[in-house]
Motif scaffolding. Structure first.
Motif, PDB file in Angstrom:
ATOM      1  N   ALA A 149       0.862  -1.194   0.000  1.00 46.51           N
ATOM      2  CA  ALA A 149       0.000   0.000   0.000  1.00 46.51           C
ATOM      3  C   ALA A 149       0.883   1.223   0.000  1.00 46.51           C
ATOM      4  O   ALA A 149       1.882   1.281   0.730  1.00 46.51           O
ATOM      5  CB  ALA A 149      -0.910   0.005   1.223  1.00 46.51           C
ATOM      6  N   GLU A 150       0.544   2.188  -0.815  1.00 44.45           N
ATOM      7  CA  GLU A 150       1.317   3.423  -0.901  1.00 44.45           C
ATOM      8  C   GLU A 150       0.389   4.619  -0.794  1.00 44.45           C
ATOM      9  O   GLU A 150      -0.544   4.771  -1.585  1.00 44.45           O
ATOM     10  CB  GLU A 150       2.091   3.493  -2.224  1.00 44.45           C
ATOM     11  CG  GLU A 150       3.190   2.451  -2.355  1.00 44.45           C
ATOM     12  CD  GLU A 150       3.981   2.576  -3.644  1.00 44.45           C
ATOM     13  OE1 GLU A 150       3.646   3.470  -4.461  1.00 44.45           O
ATOM     14  OE2 GLU A 150       4.925   1.791  -3.850  1.00 44.45           O
ATOM     15  N   GLY A 151       0.638   5.447   0.216  1.00 45.46           N
ATOM     16  CA  GLY A 151      -0.074   6.715   0.354  1.00 45.46           C
ATOM     17  C   GLY A 151      -1.569   6.583   0.537  1.00 45.46           C
ATOM     18  O   GLY A 151      -2.344   7.434   0.066  1.00 45.46           O
ATOM     19  N   ILE A 152      -2.006   5.522   1.255  1.00 44.81           N
ATOM     20  CA  ILE A 152      -3.438   5.271   1.388  1.00 44.81           C
ATOM     21  C   ILE A 152      -4.081   6.302   2.313  1.00 44.81           C
ATOM     22  O   ILE A 152      -3.682   6.491   3.461  1.00 44.81           O
ATOM     23  CB  ILE A 152      -3.693   3.864   1.961  1.00 44.81           C
ATOM     24  CG1 ILE A 152      -3.257   2.804   0.957  1.00 44.81           C
ATOM     25  CG2 ILE A 152      -5.164   3.665   2.324  1.00 44.81           C
ATOM     26  CD1 ILE A 152      -4.027   2.846  -0.336  1.00 44.81           C
ATOM     27  N   THR A 153      -5.097   6.970   1.791  1.00 47.02           N
ATOM     28  CA  THR A 153      -5.950   7.824   2.616  1.00 47.02           C
ATOM     29  C   THR A 153      -7.396   7.368   2.443  1.00 47.02           C
ATOM     30  O   THR A 153      -7.771   6.785   1.425  1.00 47.02           O
ATOM     31  CB  THR A 153      -5.844   9.312   2.237  1.00 47.02           C
ATOM     32  OG1 THR A 153      -6.423   9.510   0.925  1.00 47.02           O
ATOM     33  CG2 THR A 153      -4.405   9.774   2.214  1.00 47.02           C
ATOM     34  N   ARG A 154      -8.183   7.626   3.481  1.00 43.82           N
ATOM     35  CA  ARG A 154      -9.617   7.329   3.390  1.00 43.82           C
ATOM     36  C   ARG A 154     -10.364   8.430   4.108  1.00 43.82           C
ATOM     37  O   ARG A 154     -10.159   8.675   5.312  1.00 43.82           O
ATOM     38  CB  ARG A 154      -9.955   5.977   4.015  1.00 43.82           C
ATOM     39  CG  ARG A 154     -11.421   5.578   3.809  1.00 43.82           C
ATOM     40  CD  ARG A 154     -11.732   5.358   2.337  1.00 43.82           C
ATOM     41  NE  ARG A 154     -13.049   4.826   2.083  1.00 43.82           N
ATOM     42  CZ  ARG A 154     -14.124   5.566   1.750  1.00 43.82           C
ATOM     43  NH1 ARG A 154     -14.027   6.886   1.681  1.00 43.82           N
ATOM     44  NH2 ARG A 154     -15.280   4.977   1.503  1.00 43.82           N
ATOM     45  N   GLY A 204      -8.151   4.088  12.894  1.00 40.63           N
ATOM     46  CA  GLY A 204      -8.120   3.716  11.480  1.00 40.63           C
ATOM     47  C   GLY A 204      -7.788   2.266  11.211  1.00 40.63           C
ATOM     48  O   GLY A 204      -7.690   1.853  10.049  1.00 40.63           O
ATOM     49  N   LYS A 205      -7.651   1.443  12.268  1.00 41.74           N
ATOM     50  CA  LYS A 205      -7.259   0.036  12.083  1.00 41.74           C
ATOM     51  C   LYS A 205      -8.247  -0.721  11.211  1.00 41.74           C
ATOM     52  O   LYS A 205      -7.859  -1.407  10.262  1.00 41.74           O
ATOM     53  CB  LYS A 205      -7.149  -0.677  13.442  1.00 41.74           C
ATOM     54  CG  LYS A 205      -6.214  -0.057  14.454  1.00 41.74           C
ATOM     55  CD  LYS A 205      -6.034  -0.932  15.683  1.00 41.74           C
ATOM     56  CE  LYS A 205      -7.326  -1.297  16.411  1.00 41.74           C
ATOM     57  NZ  LYS A 205      -8.032  -0.134  16.977  1.00 41.74           N
ATOM     58  N   SER A 206      -9.526  -0.650  11.551  1.00 44.20           N
ATOM     59  CA  SER A 206     -10.534  -1.408  10.805  1.00 44.20           C
ATOM     60  C   SER A 206     -10.654  -0.906   9.372  1.00 44.20           C
ATOM     61  O   SER A 206     -10.849  -1.702   8.441  1.00 44.20           O
ATOM     62  CB  SER A 206     -11.889  -1.331  11.511  1.00 44.20           C
ATOM     63  OG  SER A 206     -11.852  -2.011  12.742  1.00 44.20           O
ATOM     64  N   LEU A 227       2.628  -3.122  14.111  1.00 45.37           N
ATOM     65  CA  LEU A 227       2.439  -1.792  13.544  1.00 45.37           C
ATOM     66  C   LEU A 227       1.498  -1.037  14.465  1.00 45.37           C
ATOM     67  O   LEU A 227       0.366  -1.464  14.678  1.00 45.37           O
ATOM     68  CB  LEU A 227       1.841  -1.874  12.141  1.00 45.37           C
ATOM     69  CG  LEU A 227       2.480  -2.859  11.157  1.00 45.37           C
ATOM     70  CD1 LEU A 227       1.775  -2.785   9.810  1.00 45.37           C
ATOM     71  CD2 LEU A 227       3.971  -2.601  11.008  1.00 45.37           C
ATOM     72  N   THR A 228       1.975   0.052  15.038  1.00 45.21           N
ATOM     73  CA  THR A 228       1.146   0.854  15.932  1.00 45.21           C
ATOM     74  C   THR A 228       0.581   2.024  15.157  1.00 45.21           C
ATOM     75  O   THR A 228       1.322   2.755  14.485  1.00 45.21           O
ATOM     76  CB  THR A 228       1.963   1.363  17.134  1.00 45.21           C
ATOM     77  OG1 THR A 228       2.485   0.228  17.843  1.00 45.21           O
ATOM     78  CG2 THR A 228       1.081   2.165  18.084  1.00 45.21           C
ATOM     79  N   MET A 229      -0.753   2.197  15.255  1.00 46.69           N
ATOM     80  CA  MET A 229      -1.422   3.282  14.543  1.00 46.69           C
ATOM     81  C   MET A 229      -1.920   4.346  15.514  1.00 46.69           C
ATOM     82  O   MET A 229      -2.244   4.059  16.666  1.00 46.69           O
ATOM     83  CB  MET A 229      -2.607   2.738  13.728  1.00 46.69           C
ATOM     84  CG  MET A 229      -2.195   1.901  12.535  1.00 46.69           C
ATOM     85  SD  MET A 229      -3.604   1.459  11.452  1.00 46.69           S
ATOM     86  CE  MET A 229      -4.102   3.099  10.877  1.00 46.69           C
ATOM     87  N   GLY A 230      -1.976   5.554  15.016  1.00 50.69           N
ATOM     88  CA  GLY A 230      -2.541   6.673  15.760  1.00 50.69           C
ATOM     89  C   GLY A 230      -3.002   7.733  14.792  1.00 50.69           C
ATOM     90  O   GLY A 230      -2.247   8.112  13.877  1.00 50.69           O
ATOM     91  N   ASP A 231      -4.234   8.182  14.927  1.00 50.46           N
ATOM     92  CA  ASP A 231      -4.788   9.260  14.108  1.00 50.46           C
ATOM     93  C   ASP A 231      -4.622   8.991  12.614  1.00 50.46           C
ATOM     94  O   ASP A 231      -4.233   9.861  11.846  1.00 50.46           O
ATOM     95  CB  ASP A 231      -4.128  10.591  14.488  1.00 50.46           C
ATOM     96  CG  ASP A 231      -4.879  11.795  13.909  1.00 50.46           C
ATOM     97  OD1 ASP A 231      -6.100  11.678  13.677  1.00 50.46           O
ATOM     98  OD2 ASP A 231      -4.239  12.842  13.683  1.00 50.46           O
ATOM     99  N   GLY A 232      -4.910   7.747  12.211  1.00 52.07           N
ATOM    100  CA  GLY A 232      -4.910   7.433  10.791  1.00 52.07           C
ATOM    101  C   GLY A 232      -3.546   7.196  10.181  1.00 52.07           C
ATOM    102  O   GLY A 232      -3.421   7.081   8.959  1.00 52.07           O
TER     103      GLY A 232
END
Length: 243
Positions: free
Chosen positions: A16-21, A55-57, A219-224
């Motif tokens: 995945a590269e530069g994924i935004t939703r 943003g995990k799900s 992989l830890t996520m925060g704020d997307g």
């Protein structure tokens, strides 16, 4: 920080590269993902860790072809999924991806064997339902209905159903979220066994930091965003976890 750090090099399954939703709710824009770069490799066990709403799900749904990014690109074994039509995504999910959710979604009127057989009847190279259930430790519960099984047993039936088509990747969204810790450990043991026995790339999203200790990569996520990547040099077995 991206999610490509890894203990050893191997082929790339997902990229995945530069994924935004971005979701639009009336006049409000909700940015669920903010530029995710990610690689997943065959056979690895990855935990995506973070609080609710990070943003995990959303990321899991995009990897599994249940959602599409607003921007950025996603590849699976070199196939660009970013602009794939519904038919292509349906075929991708059916042939390659197994899903396990927090809630089991079993059909109450069917036995464990019959719940798993629903998937094997449409898969290209399925396992026998009996073999899938044996792999998660339920070979003695083949003819039991969901109401006759505990929550942990029902979740293991859901795992057997997901792996029975022998998917290349297993995507798990809070699979222990509705379970107590002892039952959760049994479910995680089943996932670990699937990963080790079948070589299935397994991705588990959770808010539980203890579960991350059994992963190859965390992989830890925060704020997307992916804000940290950790490689576990020493993985714990599920029955060594306590929370």
């Amino acid at each position: 920080m991206n999610g490509t750090g890894r203990a050893e090099a191997s082929a790339v399954m997902f990229r995945a590269e530069g994924i935004t939703r971005v979701y639009r709710m009336g006049e409000v824009e909700v940015h669920a993902l903010r530029g995710i770069d990610l690689e997943l490799h065959p056979g690895e066990f990855v935990v995506i860790l973070g609080p609710s709403g990070c943003g995990k799900s959303t990321l899991l749904n995009i990897l599994g072809g249940l959602d599409v990014p607003t921007a950025g690109r996603v590849w699976y074994n070199g196939q660009d999924l970013t602009h794939a039509d519904d038919g292509t995504l349906t075929q991708f999910r059916r042939d390659n991806v197994g899903f396990v959710f927090q809630f089991y979604n079993l059909i109450p009127s069917l036995t464990a064997r019959e719940n798993v057989a629903i998937v094997t009847e449409i898969a290209r190279h399925p396992m026998r339902p009996e073999d899938a259930l044996a792999l998660v430790g339920l070979d003695g519960r083949l003819n039991h209905f969901p109401a006759q099984m505990s929550g942990g047993e029902q979740q293991r039936v859901a795992i057997a159903r997901a792996i029975a088509k022998q998917p290349a990747v297993l995507l798990c969204d809070e699979p222990t979220g509705a379970l107590d810790s002892a039952t959760g450990v049994r479910v995680l043991t089943a996932l670990d066994e699937v990963n080790a026995s079948l070589g299935t790339c397994t991705v588990v999203i959770t808010h539980n930091a203890d579960i991350a200790r059994m992963a190859h990569r965390v992989l830890t996520m925060g704020d997307g965003r992916i804000v940290d990547v950790k490689i576990n040099e020493h993985r714990l077995k599920a029955d060594e976890l306590r929370w």
